[in-house]
Write an enzyme that holds these catalytic residues in place. Structure first.
Site, PDB file in Angstrom:
ATOM      1  N   HIS A  22       0.859  -1.180   0.000  1.00  0.00           N
ATOM      2  CA  HIS A  22       0.000   0.000   0.000  1.00  0.00           C
ATOM      3  C   HIS A  22       0.896   1.231   0.000  1.00  0.00           C
ATOM      4  O   HIS A  22       1.575   1.537   0.979  1.00  0.00           O
ATOM      5  CB  HIS A  22      -0.906  -0.014   1.225  1.00  0.00           C
ATOM      6  CG  HIS A  22      -1.985   1.017   1.191  1.00  0.00           C
ATOM      7  ND1 HIS A  22      -3.105   0.896   0.395  1.00  0.00           N
ATOM      8  CD2 HIS A  22      -2.117   2.206   1.849  1.00  0.00           C
ATOM      9  CE1 HIS A  22      -3.891   1.956   0.569  1.00  0.00           C
ATOM     10  NE2 HIS A  22      -3.303   2.755   1.436  1.00  0.00           N
ATOM     11  N   LYS A 167     -10.014   6.769  -3.917  1.00  0.00           N
ATOM     12  CA  LYS A 167      -8.947   7.713  -3.585  1.00  0.00           C
ATOM     13  C   LYS A 167      -7.650   7.211  -4.203  1.00  0.00           C
ATOM     14  O   LYS A 167      -7.365   6.009  -4.202  1.00  0.00           O
ATOM     15  CB  LYS A 167      -8.786   7.830  -2.076  1.00  0.00           C
ATOM     16  CG  LYS A 167      -7.650   8.772  -1.668  1.00  0.00           C
ATOM     17  CD  LYS A 167      -7.285   8.623  -0.201  1.00  0.00           C
ATOM     18  CE  LYS A 167      -8.250   9.344   0.679  1.00  0.00           C
ATOM     19  NZ  LYS A 167      -7.755   9.417   2.080  1.00  0.00           N
ATOM     20  N   LYS A 169      -3.485   7.697  -4.064  1.00  0.00           N
ATOM     21  CA  LYS A 169      -2.328   8.208  -3.339  1.00  0.00           C
ATOM     22  C   LYS A 169      -1.300   8.696  -4.350  1.00  0.00           C
ATOM     23  O   LYS A 169      -0.771   7.911  -5.139  1.00  0.00           O
ATOM     24  CB  LYS A 169      -1.726   7.102  -2.472  1.00  0.00           C
ATOM     25  CG  LYS A 169      -2.623   6.635  -1.358  1.00  0.00           C
ATOM     26  CD  LYS A 169      -2.642   7.630  -0.213  1.00  0.00           C
ATOM     27  CE  LYS A 169      -3.367   7.077   0.993  1.00  0.00           C
ATOM     28  NZ  LYS A 169      -3.337   8.017   2.131  1.00  0.00           N
ATOM     29  N   ASP A 198      -5.064  11.958  -2.551  1.00  0.00           N
ATOM     30  CA  ASP A 198      -4.408  12.252  -1.284  1.00  0.00           C
ATOM     31  C   ASP A 198      -2.930  12.445  -1.582  1.00  0.00           C
ATOM     32  O   ASP A 198      -2.254  11.527  -2.044  1.00  0.00           O
ATOM     33  CB  ASP A 198      -4.621  11.104  -0.302  1.00  0.00           C
ATOM     34  CG  ASP A 198      -4.018  11.392   1.070  1.00  0.00           C
ATOM     35  OD1 ASP A 198      -3.477  12.495   1.272  1.00  0.00           O
ATOM     36  OD2 ASP A 198      -4.098  10.510   1.941  1.00  0.00           O
ATOM     37  N   GLU A 224      -6.776  15.992  -0.865  1.00  0.00           N
ATOM     38  CA  GLU A 224      -6.435  15.841   0.550  1.00  0.00           C
ATOM     39  C   GLU A 224      -4.988  16.228   0.829  1.00  0.00           C
ATOM     40  O   GLU A 224      -4.073  15.742   0.180  1.00  0.00           O
ATOM     41  CB  GLU A 224      -6.673  14.382   0.964  1.00  0.00           C
ATOM     42  CG  GLU A 224      -6.401  14.093   2.421  1.00  0.00           C
ATOM     43  CD  GLU A 224      -6.772  12.670   2.804  1.00  0.00           C
ATOM     44  OE1 GLU A 224      -6.377  12.236   3.901  1.00  0.00           O
ATOM     45  OE2 GLU A 224      -7.456  11.990   2.005  1.00  0.00           O
ATOM     46  N   ASP A 249      -5.906  16.728   6.628  1.00  0.00           N
ATOM     47  CA  ASP A 249      -5.732  15.430   7.268  1.00  0.00           C
ATOM     48  C   ASP A 249      -4.564  15.500   8.244  1.00  0.00           C
ATOM     49  O   ASP A 249      -4.754  15.646   9.442  1.00  0.00           O
ATOM     50  CB  ASP A 249      -5.506  14.343   6.224  1.00  0.00           C
ATOM     51  CG  ASP A 249      -5.267  12.978   6.866  1.00  0.00           C
ATOM     52  OD1 ASP A 249      -5.636  12.805   8.040  1.00  0.00           O
ATOM     53  OD2 ASP A 249      -4.718  12.083   6.197  1.00  0.00           O
ATOM     54  N   LYS A 273     -10.315  11.370  12.310  1.00  0.00           N
ATOM     55  CA  LYS A 273      -9.632  10.129  12.654  1.00  0.00           C
ATOM     56  C   LYS A 273      -9.576  10.006  14.169  1.00  0.00           C
ATOM     57  O   LYS A 273      -9.000  10.863  14.844  1.00  0.00           O
ATOM     58  CB  LYS A 273      -8.219  10.097  12.056  1.00  0.00           C
ATOM     59  CG  LYS A 273      -8.213  10.076  10.530  1.00  0.00           C
ATOM     60  CD  LYS A 273      -6.818   9.975   9.955  1.00  0.00           C
ATOM     61  CE  LYS A 273      -6.868   9.850   8.427  1.00  0.00           C
ATOM     62  NZ  LYS A 273      -5.518   9.761   7.833  1.00  0.00           N
ATOM     63  N   GLU A 327     -13.711   6.371   4.616  1.00  0.00           N
ATOM     64  CA  GLU A 327     -12.770   5.444   3.966  1.00  0.00           C
ATOM     65  C   GLU A 327     -12.404   4.323   4.938  1.00  0.00           C
ATOM     66  O   GLU A 327     -11.249   3.919   5.059  1.00  0.00           O
ATOM     67  CB  GLU A 327     -11.524   6.172   3.478  1.00  0.00           C
ATOM     68  CG  GLU A 327     -10.756   6.921   4.543  1.00  0.00           C
ATOM     69  CD  GLU A 327      -9.444   7.500   4.030  1.00  0.00           C
ATOM     70  OE1 GLU A 327      -8.919   6.983   3.031  1.00  0.00           O
ATOM     71  OE2 GLU A 327      -8.945   8.452   4.643  1.00  0.00           O
TER      72      GLU A 327
END
Length: 382
Positions: A22, A167, A169, A198, A224, A249, A273, A327
């Protein structure tokens, strides 16, 4: 009447494999490490919580190892012997004694809420004010970095009705290549899906001004944390100029950060979060600040396993408006689980049980298999 007290608190580091690497701007995850927290009480009730970070110390100030050490050494001794039903008093006690450590505190608060919900026969969402929905729409991160592979993955998610929000990255590569990658995916999916990016603070302000315009012109719905969390003035300027909404974020490391960001107009959307705010109750304070300022809300994740995901979900269920959805896909990245029953994802949503507490139970055999240290380190009454 004798109150129910906390008799022991145990922390367990668990290493779980993921379906694929990831990729983030600052790190590539090869597996996920959870800190499972077990709070046992004098009435026989046990509460379960989870503290999870992304990429060890590459993302933030806490790691699984530091979370375990700080709970075992500093936080657990403050709670053992305290009233198990007074969660507010317990968390204030921790806040007075220990600065920061929001990931560790979040797992502890989640465990205390789980225990109290079981004790009272109520879901955690009802302890947090009462749910206004039973399910949450969930985004999926396309993080392979390969355009064709990401498009195919998104098409599969649409076909099986698991996700219709995606989303991407970006930020680790060259800007023009990142933009081309995102735009190609959006053009392939069209109006069938929401596509967001993001950047994980990877751009400077000058790059972000141009890139945000290009992304907005090509149908990207949300951007983001494009620049450093420390450049709040730049975030405010960018938020005023960008045609696409800017979401904070990494800029939100505590509830006080949310207040300052709202005051300065540094973002149009806040990522919520629980780990970065100190727990489900704490994240709702950030949500209240955003709501008062007219800022949109998005239910974020630290890629927690099932325990942390449900703790977040119970908080998000209580919000009047969750305009940008969530998410909470962390459990879907894992190839193995430590719960007896997996979380339920269907029809593009995570469905949250109405059973007492968080609504989960641990698979003791799998927990024992995947725990890093096979010996118990529970802090308990003498």
């Amino acid at each position: 009447m004798t109150s129910t007290v906390i008799t022991s608190l145990e922390t367990i580091i668990v290493d779980l494999p993921t379906i694929r690497p990831h990729k983030l701007a600052m790190h590539t995850m090869q597996n996920q490490t959870l800190v499972v927290i077990r709070v046992r009480c004098s009435d026989g009730v046990e509460g379960i919580g989870e503290s999870t970070t992304i990429g060890g110390l590459s993302y933030g100030n806490e790691s699984p190892e530091s979370i375990k050490t700080n709970i075992d050494t500093h936080l657990a001794p403050l709670l053992v012997g305290q009233d198990a039903g007074n969660i507010n008093a317990a968390m204030l006690r921790l806040d007075r004694a220990a600065k920061g450590n929001t990931f560790a505190k979040s797992g502890i608060e989640s465990a205390l809420l789980d225990a109290q919900g079981k004790r009272l026969g109520l879901p955690v969402s009802e302890l947090l004010g009462g749910r206004v929905r039973d399910a949450l729409q969930v985004a999926w991160t396309l993080a392979s970095g390969d355009t064709a592979r990401d498009i195919a993955e998104a098409e599969k998610m649409l076909d099986i009705r698991r996700h219709r929000i995606f989303k991407l990255k970006i930020g680790a590569g060259e800007v023009h290549k990142d933009l081309a990658h995102v735009i190609a995916i959006k053009h392939a999916l069209g109006d069938r899906a929401s596509v967001r990016v993001d950047v994980n603070q990877a751009w400077d302000e000058a790059v972000a001004i141009r890139a945000c315009q290009v992304l907005a012109d090509n149908g990207i719905d949300l951007i983001e944390q494009p620049i450093s969390r420390n450049n709040r003035a730049g975030m405010a300027r960018l938020n005023a100029r960008s045609p696409a909404p800017i979401m904070a974020d990494e800029s939100i490391e505590c509830v006080e950060d949310a207040f300052n960001l709202a005051r300065e107009g540094a973002a149009s959307v806040f990522a919520l979060k629980i780990a970065k705010n100190g727990g489900p109750r704490a994240v709702l304070r950030t949500a209240a600040i955003a709501e008062a300022a007219g800022i949109g809300l998005y239910g974020g994740t630290m890629l927690e396993g099932g325990i942390g995901t449900l703790a977040s979900a119970h908080a998000f269920l209580t919000l009047a408006k969750l305009t940008w959805d969530t998410e909470l896909f962390g459990p879907l990245l894992l190839t193995e689980d430590i719960l007896t029953q997996p979380l339920v994802y269907r029809d593009f949503q995570l469905h949250v049980p109405r059973t007492p507490g968080l609504g989960l139970s641990l698979d003791e055999e799998r927990l024992a298999f995947f725990r890093r240290d096979k010996t118990s380190t529970a802090i308990s009454l003498a």
